[in-house]
Design a protein around this motif. Structure first.
Motif, mmCIF file in Angstrom:
data_model
loop_
_atom_site.group_PDB
_atom_site.id
_atom_site.type_symbol
_atom_site.label_atom_id
_atom_site.label_comp_id
_atom_site.label_asym_id
_atom_site.label_seq_id
_atom_site.Cartn_x
_atom_site.Cartn_y
_atom_site.Cartn_z
ATOM 1 N N UNK A 14 26.816 7.419 23.699
ATOM 2 C CA UNK A 14 26.866 8.868 23.561
ATOM 3 C C UNK A 14 25.930 9.362 22.459
ATOM 4 N N UNK A 15 26.000 8.721 21.292
ATOM 5 C CA UNK A 15 25.178 9.154 20.163
ATOM 6 C C UNK A 15 23.706 8.868 20.422
ATOM 7 N N UNK A 16 23.406 7.707 20.989
ATOM 8 C CA UNK A 16 22.016 7.337 21.237
ATOM 9 C C UNK A 16 21.380 8.267 22.277
ATOM 10 N N UNK A 17 22.118 8.583 23.332
ATOM 11 C CA UNK A 17 21.584 9.493 24.350
ATOM 12 C C UNK A 17 21.364 10.882 23.751
ATOM 13 N N UNK A 18 22.273 11.308 22.893
ATOM 14 C CA UNK A 18 22.113 12.613 22.256
ATOM 15 C C UNK A 18 20.870 12.618 21.354
ATOM 16 N N UNK A 19 20.619 11.492 20.702
ATOM 17 C CA UNK A 19 19.412 11.383 19.875
ATOM 18 C C UNK A 19 18.156 11.520 20.734
ATOM 19 N N UNK A 20 18.141 10.895 21.908
ATOM 20 C CA UNK A 20 16.967 10.963 22.771
ATOM 21 C C UNK A 20 16.797 12.352 23.374
ATOM 22 N N UNK A 21 17.901 12.964 23.789
ATOM 23 C CA UNK A 21 17.802 14.305 24.365
ATOM 24 C C UNK A 21 17.327 15.317 23.321
ATOM 25 N N UNK A 22 17.848 15.168 22.120
ATOM 26 C CA UNK A 22 17.412 16.041 21.042
ATOM 27 C C UNK A 22 15.949 15.791 20.701
ATOM 28 N N UNK A 23 15.502 14.561 20.980
ATOM 29 C CA UNK A 23 14.123 14.201 20.666
ATOM 30 C C UNK A 23 13.098 14.921 21.507
ATOM 31 N N UNK A 24 13.507 15.504 22.639
ATOM 32 C CA UNK A 24 12.547 16.255 23.440
ATOM 33 C C UNK A 24 11.922 17.392 22.633
ATOM 34 N N UNK A 25 12.689 17.921 21.709
ATOM 35 C CA UNK A 25 12.190 18.999 20.868
ATOM 36 C C UNK A 25 11.550 18.460 19.594
ATOM 37 N N UNK A 26 12.199 17.464 18.967
ATOM 38 C CA UNK A 26 11.753 17.002 17.647
ATOM 39 C C UNK A 26 10.796 15.815 17.725
ATOM 40 N N UNK A 27 10.835 15.034 18.804
ATOM 41 C CA UNK A 27 9.906 13.906 18.956
ATOM 42 C C UNK A 27 9.202 14.033 20.302
ATOM 43 N N UNK A 28 8.301 14.987 20.431
ATOM 44 C CA UNK A 28 7.666 15.228 21.739
ATOM 45 C C UNK A 28 6.737 14.110 22.186
ATOM 46 N N UNK A 29 6.287 13.250 21.239
ATOM 47 C CA UNK A 29 5.348 12.180 21.597
ATOM 48 C C UNK A 29 6.037 10.884 21.995
ATOM 49 N N UNK A 30 7.367 10.865 21.997
ATOM 50 C CA UNK A 30 8.086 9.633 22.321
ATOM 51 C C UNK A 30 7.855 9.273 23.781
#
Length: 752
Positions: free
Chosen positions: A585-601
């Motif tokens: 749950x936490x890891x997926x939330x980190x990745x989903x949030x990363x669409x905004x904060x880590x656009x180059x991932x």
């Protein structure tokens, strides 16, 4: 002439074989005794005579064969004979460096090669004083014989020479499969080159005036009786390496301190490498023109049990009578480019009376230290190098007796912090930190540009701290991550790898420490986490040690703060998680949030990790969020393979069993050394199950999880894995080649 010889030899061979055949035919049947002893002796004598004649003829035929081979090798249409003499001479000189016998083999090949070899003195100038002798199924490494050594000295003329000598008492046995290919002729070929019971070092004194390179290994009894090392000048010697394999007899187990080398007259010596001994810390015994100095004395009192260690390790012991100061040696050798001091005794001799200030080394680019932490700190403060290309520090020895100082990064922070400002790829563990000045990727400690290894195997071992008195003397200290954040700036790090390992005397790595380290570095391009397994913690802010949920929570929380951690992972291109515990749950939330904060991932890799949910569902969600996903876990792959087998129809399963007809037992090891056993039964049941084979397997295959993943994905060929040592087999090796076909068929049925 050869035609005449063959014309006489072939009939003689036929006559001799007929004599042997007739003698055997006249013998009584098996099980019937000979009534007349005289007839028996006569037949034995006739048979013996016939056999000797056959051996003689075979010997002549071998000689004829050698002559024919000699003539054939000289033919102009052979490709190598089209090369000019200058190129051939370069090839011959290179070949002669590996085995002295090669020089003679070349000179016996054909007339052109022999002429070229005899007039190329440089070809005979590089000599290994030992050669290989084949004796039935054994290879012996024995000294080269006197006649051949004298011949080499004669043919080398007055040219400079390089000698190598590596004695070994080992006998190497060939593999059983190769024994039939070796014959007794090999023994006859090599026998003239070697001579047992002779010390080949006896030739060195007469060659010292023209030796430019000397690389030898010597046992201490030979060293003790050798006088030329100390008293014979070496006017043209440029490289010298000596490996002393045994300790001093007067001080059992302790390395030797030689008084001097080559009477102090080696003006051209540029490379000096000593192993198992050292010279006194005195400027008079070291040549001033040294460019490369490596001393590995092998001094570690913790390994010595036979003597009064405390007495001999004390600086006032007579063995250190010739030591002055290390500073005097370094000031005498300011032209050093590479310096390595490992397991050396009495490094701090005379330091109390030394003037302050470091010694300047403008050309020094490589520095390697492996000593007690206090000794290494002293050396670092003593040296002011130029631009260091490689800095390696290891504290895995106790060169100062009674020192219980547990190595910490803060001991070196003042000296090495400047070097870390250039590091772009960094790896941090609880006991070490190493990295490179390149952004190309992570390296091993051995290949890194800078490496600080603080692990002390004596002070941090379980056996050492069990003693109540020792437990009080050695206290817990912070791990390297904590001290790295406190004391060392990291302004250029783009790639970061954090590895968690359990230690006895260093505090475990908590998620809060990793979060602070992320704040300490610039925006990362690549981030790797290894070994963060779930483990209960008794106290502290984190409920888990090594588990990553709290790390992702901290990153998410800081992102929402006005001046928080928004830019730390803003440039992140890839993240890898190996051998960790993941909360979906936490890891997926980190990745989903990363669409905004880590656009180059663009890349996420998960290897050998434990999830709190079904791996398949987590992988599916991650693949929806990230473009490139690498999900490697042998257990999951084999579980998927089992599902594929269950989905086979009866006809498909029967066809697979008929095609393979055998059982594979797979033994897979992960990075932590844990082994998992799986069985692929394609002999009776057509199934895949976890555990040892229920009936005898045709082959047992041993490899790592990663290797199996590459095989299953079709990125690695099984034969290539076997040839490179990544895959080993027990049993029918040919049957193991069928595993590729089984995996390809399963991959075609469903993606593994």
């Amino acid at each position: 002439m050869i035609d005449h010889v063959l014309h006489d030899l072939i009939p003689s061979l036929d006559v001799s074989t007929q004599v042997c055949r007739r003698t055997l035919s006249e013998a009584p049947p098996e099980g019937v005794g000979e009534s007349d002893p005289e007839n028996l002796r006569a037949r034995v004598a006739a048979l013996h005579s016939g056999v000797n004649q056959v051996y003689t003829i075979i010997h002549h035929l071998r000689h004829v064969s050698s002559l024919l081979l000699y003539q054939r090798n000289g033919l102009a249409d052979i490709l190598i004979n089209k090369l000019p003499n200058e190129v051939l001479a370069m090839i011959f000189c290179h070949a002669s460096r590996y085995n002295s016998a090669a020089m003679f083999a070349i000179s016996w090949t054909c007339s052109r090669w022999r002429t070229l070899a005899l007039r190329t003195a440089q070809m005979w100038s590089v000599v290994n004083l030992r050669a290989w002798k084949h004796d039935f199924s054994l290879w012996h490494h024995l000294p080269i014989s006197s006649p051949f050594m004298e011949l080499i000295m004669e043919r080398s003329g007055s040219s400079t020479m390089a000698l190598q000598h590596f004695p070994s008492g080992e006998v190497y046995r060939e593999d059983e499969d190769d024994e039939d290919d070796k014959s007794s002729e090999d023994s006859e070929t090599w026998l003239p080159f070697v001579e047992e019971g002779r010390n080949p070092l006896q030739y060195i004194p007469s060659l010292m005036h023209r030796l430019v390179e000397l690389n030898i290994r010597m046992h201490y009894p030979n060293f003790r009786t050798t006088t030329w090392l100390e008293y014979c000048p070496a006017p043209v010697l440029q490289k010298f390496a000596l490996d002393l394999t045994e300790g001093c007899e007067d001080e059992p187990g302790f390395p030797h301190i030689a008084r001097r080398l080559f009477a102090g007259e080696a003006p051209q010596l540029r490379v000096l490498k000593l192993t198992g001994l050292r010279l006194p810390w005195c400027s008079d015994v070291f040549p001033s023109g040294l460019k490369y100095l490596s001393i590995d004395e092998g001094f570690n009192p913790a390994d010595f049990k036979e003597v009064d260690v405390e007495e001999i390790a004390h600086p006032d012991h007579p063995r250190y009578a010739l030591d002055k100061t290390l500073r005097s040696v370094l000031e005498h050798c300011r032209g050093l480019e590479e310096l390595s001091l490992q397991r050396c005794s009495n490094l701090q001799c005379g330091s109390s009376a030394e003037p302050e200030g470091p010694v300047c080394f403008p050309n020094l680019h490589t520095l390697a230290l492996k000593n007690s932490v206090l000794a290494s700190v002293y050396i670092l403060r003593l040296i002011r190098p130029g631009k260091i290309g490689r800095l390696h520090i290891s504290c895995d020895v106790q060169t100062i007796w009674g020192d219980t100082t547990l190595p910490r990064l803060s001991h070196f922070s003042e000296v090495v912090s400047d070097y870390f400002t250039m590091v772009q790829s960094l790896t941090v563990t609880p006991t070490s930190v190493y990295g490179s000045y390149s952004v190309e990727g992570f390296t091993s400690p051995e290949n890194s540009d800078i490496c600080i290894d603080l692990y002390d195997r004596q002070l941090e071992s379980e056996d050492y701290i069990r003693h109540p008195y020792r437990r009080k003397k050695v206290q817990h200290v912070n791990n390297v991550l904590v001290e790295l954040v406190k004391h060392v700036p990291l302004p250029q790090v783009h790639n970061l790898r954090v590895m968690h390992t359990k230690t006895v005397r260093r505090r475990s790595v908590a998620a809060s420490v990793v979060a602070r380290l992320l704040e300490h570095v610039p925006p990362l391009a690549h981030f790797v986490l290894e070994g963060f397994r779930a483990e209960t913690k008794k106290d502290g802010p984190d409920s888990q040690i090594g588990s990553l949920p709290s790390l992702w929570e901290r990153i998410l929380a800081r992102r929402n703060e006005p001046q928080g951690q928004k830019d730390v992972l803003s440039c992140l291109q890839s993240i890898q998680i190996k051998n960790c515990y993941l909360d979906e749950q936490v890891f997926i939330r980190f990745l989903r949030d990363g669409r905004e904060h880590t656009p180059n991932l663009r890349s996420v890799g998960v290897e050998h990790s434990t999830l709190d949910s079904e791996p398949d569902s987590t992988e599916r969600i991650v693949r929806e969020l990230v473009q490139d996903v690498s999900w490697m876990d042998a257990s999951e792959t084999l579980a998927a393979l089992a599902q594929v087998f269950e989905g086979y129809s009866a006809e498909e399963k029967k066809a697979q069993i008929k095609k393979t007809n055998g059982i594979f037992e797979l033994r897979l090891k992960n990075e932590s050394g844990e082994e998992g056993i799986w069985t692929i039964d394609l002999k009776s049941t057509g199934s895949v199950y976890k555990g040892e084979a229920k009936s005898k397997p045709n082959v047992t295959i041993l490899m790592s999880d990663e290797t199996f993943q590459l095989l299953a994905a079709g990125k690695l060929d099984g034969q290539k894995a076997f040839m490179t040592g990544k895959l080993k087999t027990k049993g029918n090796m040919m049957f193991a080649t069928k595993l590729d076909g089984v995996l390809k068929a399963a991959k075609a049925k469903a993606k593994l």
